[in-house]
Design an enzyme around this catalytic site. Structure first.
Site, PDB file in Angstrom:
ATOM      1  N   HIS A  93      -0.723  12.761 -27.735  1.00 32.85           N
ATOM      2  CA  HIS A  93      -0.978  11.374 -27.329  1.00 32.85           C
ATOM      3  C   HIS A  93      -1.668  10.589 -28.449  1.00 32.85           C
ATOM      4  CE1 HIS A  93      -0.741  12.176 -22.705  1.00 32.85           C
ATOM      5  NE2 HIS A  93       0.425  11.853 -23.223  1.00 32.85           N
ATOM      6  N   LYS A 122       3.068  11.716 -10.583  1.00 30.12           N
ATOM      7  CA  LYS A 122       2.171  10.893 -11.407  1.00 30.12           C
ATOM      8  C   LYS A 122       2.916   9.619 -11.752  1.00 30.12           C
ATOM      9  CE  LYS A 122      -0.946  13.890 -13.979  1.00 30.12           C
ATOM     10  NZ  LYS A 122      -1.319  14.334 -15.329  1.00 30.12           N
ATOM     11  N   GLU A 176       9.296  19.069 -23.972  1.00 29.08           N
ATOM     12  CA  GLU A 176       8.619  19.392 -22.704  1.00 29.08           C
ATOM     13  C   GLU A 176       9.187  20.689 -22.117  1.00 29.08           C
ATOM     14  OE1 GLU A 176       5.952  17.922 -21.863  1.00 29.08           O
ATOM     15  OE2 GLU A 176       6.032  15.785 -22.360  1.00 29.08           O
ATOM     16  N   LYS A 204       7.179  23.238 -13.518  1.00 28.13           N
ATOM     17  CA  LYS A 204       6.412  22.034 -13.177  1.00 28.13           C
ATOM     18  C   LYS A 204       6.085  22.026 -11.685  1.00 28.13           C
ATOM     19  CE  LYS A 204       4.976  17.656 -13.682  1.00 28.13           C
ATOM     20  NZ  LYS A 204       5.187  16.449 -14.417  1.00 28.13           N
ATOM     21  N   ASN A 212      -0.754  19.846 -19.919  1.00 29.77           N
ATOM     22  CA  ASN A 212      -1.108  19.004 -21.071  1.00 29.77           C
ATOM     23  C   ASN A 212      -1.098  19.767 -22.389  1.00 29.77           C
ATOM     24  OD1 ASN A 212      -1.471  16.699 -19.489  1.00 29.77           O
ATOM     25  ND2 ASN A 212      -3.511  17.404 -18.898  1.00 29.77           N
ATOM     26  N   ARG A 256      -3.145  22.038 -13.009  1.00 31.27           N
ATOM     27  CA  ARG A 256      -2.191  21.012 -13.466  1.00 31.27           C
ATOM     28  C   ARG A 256      -2.498  20.564 -14.898  1.00 31.27           C
ATOM     29  NH1 ARG A 256       0.833  16.168 -10.153  1.00 31.27           N
ATOM     30  NH2 ARG A 256       2.018  15.449 -11.940  1.00 31.27           N
ATOM     31  N   ARG A 302       0.812  -1.234   0.000  1.00 34.77           N
ATOM     32  CA  ARG A 302       0.000   0.000   0.000  1.00 34.77           C
ATOM     33  C   ARG A 302       0.840   1.278   0.000  1.00 34.77           C
ATOM     34  NH1 ARG A 302      -2.765  -3.369   3.331  1.00 34.77           N
ATOM     35  NH2 ARG A 302      -4.650  -4.188   2.370  1.00 34.77           N
ATOM     36  N   HIS A 324      -0.533  17.971 -25.597  1.00 36.25           N
ATOM     37  CA  HIS A 324      -0.571  16.538 -25.333  1.00 36.25           C
ATOM     38  C   HIS A 324      -1.829  15.839 -25.848  1.00 36.25           C
ATOM     39  CE1 HIS A 324       2.957  17.357 -23.018  1.00 36.25           C
ATOM     40  NE2 HIS A 324       3.064  16.111 -22.611  1.00 36.25           N
ATOM     41  N   HIS A 346       7.870  10.488 -27.692  1.00 41.06           N
ATOM     42  CA  HIS A 346       6.854  11.282 -27.002  1.00 41.06           C
ATOM     43  C   HIS A 346       7.044  12.763 -27.363  1.00 41.06           C
ATOM     44  CE1 HIS A 346       4.117  12.364 -23.745  1.00 41.06           C
ATOM     45  NE2 HIS A 346       5.018  13.207 -23.260  1.00 41.06           N
ATOM     46  N   GLU A 396      -4.452  17.308 -10.068  1.00 40.37           N
ATOM     47  CA  GLU A 396      -5.019  17.711 -11.354  1.00 40.37           C
ATOM     48  C   GLU A 396      -6.525  17.992 -11.282  1.00 40.37           C
ATOM     49  OE1 GLU A 396      -3.148  15.900 -14.739  1.00 40.37           O
ATOM     50  OE2 GLU A 396      -4.786  16.484 -16.033  1.00 40.37           O
TER      51      GLU A 396
HETATM   52  N1  LIG Z   1       4.696  10.988 -14.845  1.00 42.38           N
HETATM   53  C1  LIG Z   1       4.680  12.091 -15.555  1.00 42.38           C
HETATM   54  O1  LIG Z   1       4.329  13.176 -15.078  1.00 42.38           O
HETATM   55  C2  LIG Z   1       5.127  12.036 -16.984  1.00 42.38           C
HETATM   56  C3  LIG Z   1       5.334  13.223 -17.713  1.00 42.38           C
HETATM   57  C4  LIG Z   1       5.802  13.137 -19.016  1.00 42.38           C
HETATM   58  C5  LIG Z   1       6.061  11.888 -19.580  1.00 42.38           C
HETATM   59  N2  LIG Z   1       5.842  10.764 -18.857  1.00 42.38           N
HETATM   60  C6  LIG Z   1       6.131   9.435 -19.425  1.00 42.38           C
HETATM   61  O2  LIG Z   1       7.511   9.358 -19.688  1.00 42.38           O
HETATM   62  C7  LIG Z   1       7.726   8.347 -20.680  1.00 42.38           C
HETATM   63  C8  LIG Z   1       8.761   8.840 -21.655  1.00 42.38           C
HETATM   64  O3  LIG Z   1       9.957   9.073 -20.951  1.00 42.38           O
HETATM   65  P1  LIG Z   1      11.378   9.115 -21.679  1.00 42.38           P
HETATM   66  O4  LIG Z   1      11.267   9.907 -22.909  1.00 42.38           O
HETATM   67  O5  LIG Z   1      12.363   9.468 -20.653  1.00 42.38           O
HETATM   68  O6  LIG Z   1      11.517   7.611 -22.205  1.00 42.38           O
HETATM   69  P2  LIG Z   1      12.329   6.340 -21.706  1.00 42.38           P
HETATM   70  O7  LIG Z   1      12.304   6.203 -20.249  1.00 42.38           O
HETATM   71  O8  LIG Z   1      11.827   5.203 -22.512  1.00 42.38           O
HETATM   72  O9  LIG Z   1      13.819   6.676 -22.173  1.00 42.38           O
HETATM   73  C9  LIG Z   1      14.090   6.819 -23.530  1.00 42.38           C
HETATM   74  C10 LIG Z   1      15.223   5.911 -24.003  1.00 42.38           C
HETATM   75  O10 LIG Z   1      16.450   6.433 -23.550  1.00 42.38           O
HETATM   76  C11 LIG Z   1      17.215   5.427 -22.887  1.00 42.38           C
HETATM   77  N3  LIG Z   1      17.986   6.104 -21.863  1.00 42.38           N
HETATM   78  C12 LIG Z   1      17.509   6.651 -20.726  1.00 42.38           C
HETATM   79  N4  LIG Z   1      18.467   7.329 -20.095  1.00 42.38           N
HETATM   80  C13 LIG Z   1      19.595   7.178 -20.827  1.00 42.38           C
HETATM   81  C14 LIG Z   1      20.925   7.667 -20.705  1.00 42.38           C
HETATM   82  N5  LIG Z   1      21.270   8.485 -19.714  1.00 42.38           N
HETATM   83  N6  LIG Z   1      21.826   7.310 -21.630  1.00 42.38           N
HETATM   84  C15 LIG Z   1      21.462   6.515 -22.674  1.00 42.38           C
HETATM   85  N7  LIG Z   1      20.222   6.068 -22.870  1.00 42.38           N
HETATM   86  C16 LIG Z   1      19.296   6.384 -21.957  1.00 42.38           C
HETATM   87  C17 LIG Z   1      16.195   4.446 -22.371  1.00 42.38           C
HETATM   88  O11 LIG Z   1      16.763   3.184 -22.200  1.00 42.38           O
HETATM   89  C18 LIG Z   1      15.143   4.483 -23.468  1.00 42.38           C
HETATM   90  O12 LIG Z   1      15.513   3.607 -24.501  1.00 42.38           O
HETATM   91  C19 LIG Z   1       6.383   8.088 -21.314  1.00 42.38           C
HETATM   92  O13 LIG Z   1       5.931   6.833 -20.899  1.00 42.38           O
HETATM   93  C20 LIG Z   1       5.486   9.180 -20.748  1.00 42.38           C
HETATM   94  O14 LIG Z   1       4.154   8.762 -20.598  1.00 42.38           O
HETATM   95  C21 LIG Z   1       5.401  10.812 -17.576  1.00 42.38           C
END
Ligand SMILES: NC(=O)c1ccc[n+]([C@@H]2O[C@H](COP(=O)([O-])OP(=O)(O)OC[C@H]3O[C@@H](n4cnc5c(N)ncnc54)[C@H](O)[C@@H]3O)[C@@H](O)[C@H]2O)c1
Length: 363
Positions: free
Chosen positions: A250, A142, A184, A225, A243, A239, A121, A246, A263, A235
């Site tokens: 999306h 999130k 972003e 942020k 988006n 918040r 939990r 987005h 993304h 949200e």
């Molecule tokens: N929680 C939130 O508020 C929020 C906000 C925006 C996006 N997101 C989510 O984030 C995700 C996208 O995140 P992302 O773009 O970081 O993608 P990701 O985590 O998939 O990373 C992108 C790629 O880069 C590689 N990588 C990561 N760090 C590295 C480094 N230092 N050196 C070499 N390679 C590296 C990873 O292995 C992966 O292949 C989506 O799922 C999206 O929904 C969440």
């Protein structure tokens, strides 16, 4: 090192940003005044190959450490990986005083954070973001995974105990991923201030950014942020401004196929559309074509594919979890830094998308 404090109604936590700070990770974690029985690192295969064993070595100085590695990529935000990490946590006998460390980008942050939110939990977790995009995802609490029928549909709000952002880890990031995260940052500038946006628009190449520029930019983005999350953790109101770009973004990600477009690239196209509607509907006075050309120059796609019909994108947008009663809640700018939410019917959205595609939004 720069430190920023995030204060939400449920918790306060520090965000540490600096070059090489992972080497002091034990001190940084200890200074959050948490004592842990065990630490479970969750990371992906690509990050693990570069930073995994080093991180275990650092943490083992103080804690009993285990690591679980999932395949890199969006497909790991799944029920099966969620269950797999829970299984590892049970086998490793994590207890309520244990901590999960998310070592990776947004995928790992969302996935590991959701495991932390649900294991017994809810236990502590620490974000160690390794992508530029994660300056956004690591802050705000999130967490979640994807359902086969839609992205981020299953999740929880669970704030991290600390965010430890070592900017030198971005050195190993590919140009594509660097650009993805930068979308972003642009969004954060658009919803906050002209000064921030002008500063960004002086950047001509993402690969030539200095460490200082990068840290400064991340600090500003995280500040935007954090201030929004502080005001509206769950949200219920402002918040949703995060988006911007987005709703269509999306839909593009889902329709082009995860992995076929990042993304950030999808958001870059979504931003062009949101700014177009902002200009036509609300009189936004931003020079859109300058912004578009600048983003194009950085390598972003700025137009949508012609071969996928408007109806398909509109159906995706109406199916988004942010749609209410079939009306899509769309984030628009009255001016840079002055954000508003507008609700559109399916038909209205269809008209806007068609107009934008005709005028300048189509490949
Ligand atoms: N929680 C939130 O508020 C929020 C906000 C925006 C996006 N997101 C989510 O984030 C995700 C996208 O995140 P992302 O773009 O970081 O993608 P990701 O985590 O998939 O990373 C992108 C790629 O880069 C590689 N990588 C990561 N760090 C590295 C480094 N230092 N050196 C070499 N390679 C590296 C990873 O292995 C992966 O292949 C989506 O799922 C999206 O929904 C969440």
């Amino acid at each position: 090192m720069k430190t920023l404090e995030v204060s939400t109604s449920s918790s306060n936590y520090p965000v540490y940003i600096g070059d090489g700070i992972r080497r002091n990770i034990v001190d940084l974690i200890t200074s959050t005044r948490c004592s842990y029985t065990k630490l479970l690192i969750v990371t992906d295969s690509a990050v693990d190959a570069i930073y995994g064993s080093e991180m275990v070595r650092f943490l083992e100085q103080k804690w009993s450490v285990q690591k679980v590695v999932v395949p890199n990529g969006e497909q790991s935000k799944s029920f099966s990986q969620f269950e797999h990490i829970h299984t590892k946590a049970i086998q490793f006998q994590l207890d309520r005083s244990s901590c999960i460390m998310a070592l990776g980008g947004g995928v790992i942050g969302d996935l590991a954070g959701f495991v932390a939110a649900t294991y017994m939990r809810g236990i502590d977790f620490i974000q160690v973001p390794t992508t530029l995009l994660a300056h956004d995802s690591a802050v705000g609490g999130k967490t979640g995974i994807n359902h086969p029928l839609g992205k981020n549909l299953i999740g929880a709000f669970h704030q991290p105990r600390a965010v430890i952002y070592d900017t030198s880890m971005l050195d190993t990031l590919s140009d594509t991923e660097l650009r993805s995260g930068f979308a972003e940052v642009i969004k954060h500038a658009l919803i906050s201030s002209n000064d921030f946006l002008s500063e960004l628009m002086s950047i001509r190449s993402l690969t030539e950014l200095s460490k200082e520029q990068l840290a400064h930019m991340l600090y500003q983005g995280i500040q935007v942020k954090a201030s929004i999350v502080q005001e509206d953790e769950k949200e219920q109101g402002v918040r949703a401004f995060l988006n911007l770009g987005h709703t269509l973004g999306h839909a593009i990600e889902a329709e082009y196929g995860y992995g076929a477009i990042t993304h950030g690239d999808a958001i870059a196209i979504g931003l062009q559309f949101a700014l177009y509607v902002s200009e036509k509907h609300l009189g936004l006075s931003l020079n859109r074509s300058d912004l578009k050309e600048w983003m194009k120059g950085l390598g972003f796609p700025v137009q949508i594919r012609q071969d996928i019909s408007t109806n398909i994108f509109v159906d995706r947008m109406v199916g988004d979890k942010k749609a209410i009663g079939g009306r899509v809640q769309f984030v628009l700018l009255k001016q840079v830094g002055d954000v508003t939410l507008q609700s559109f019917t399916k038909e209205e959205l269809h008209d806007w998308l068609e107009k934008w595609k005709r005028e300048d939004g189509c490949l």
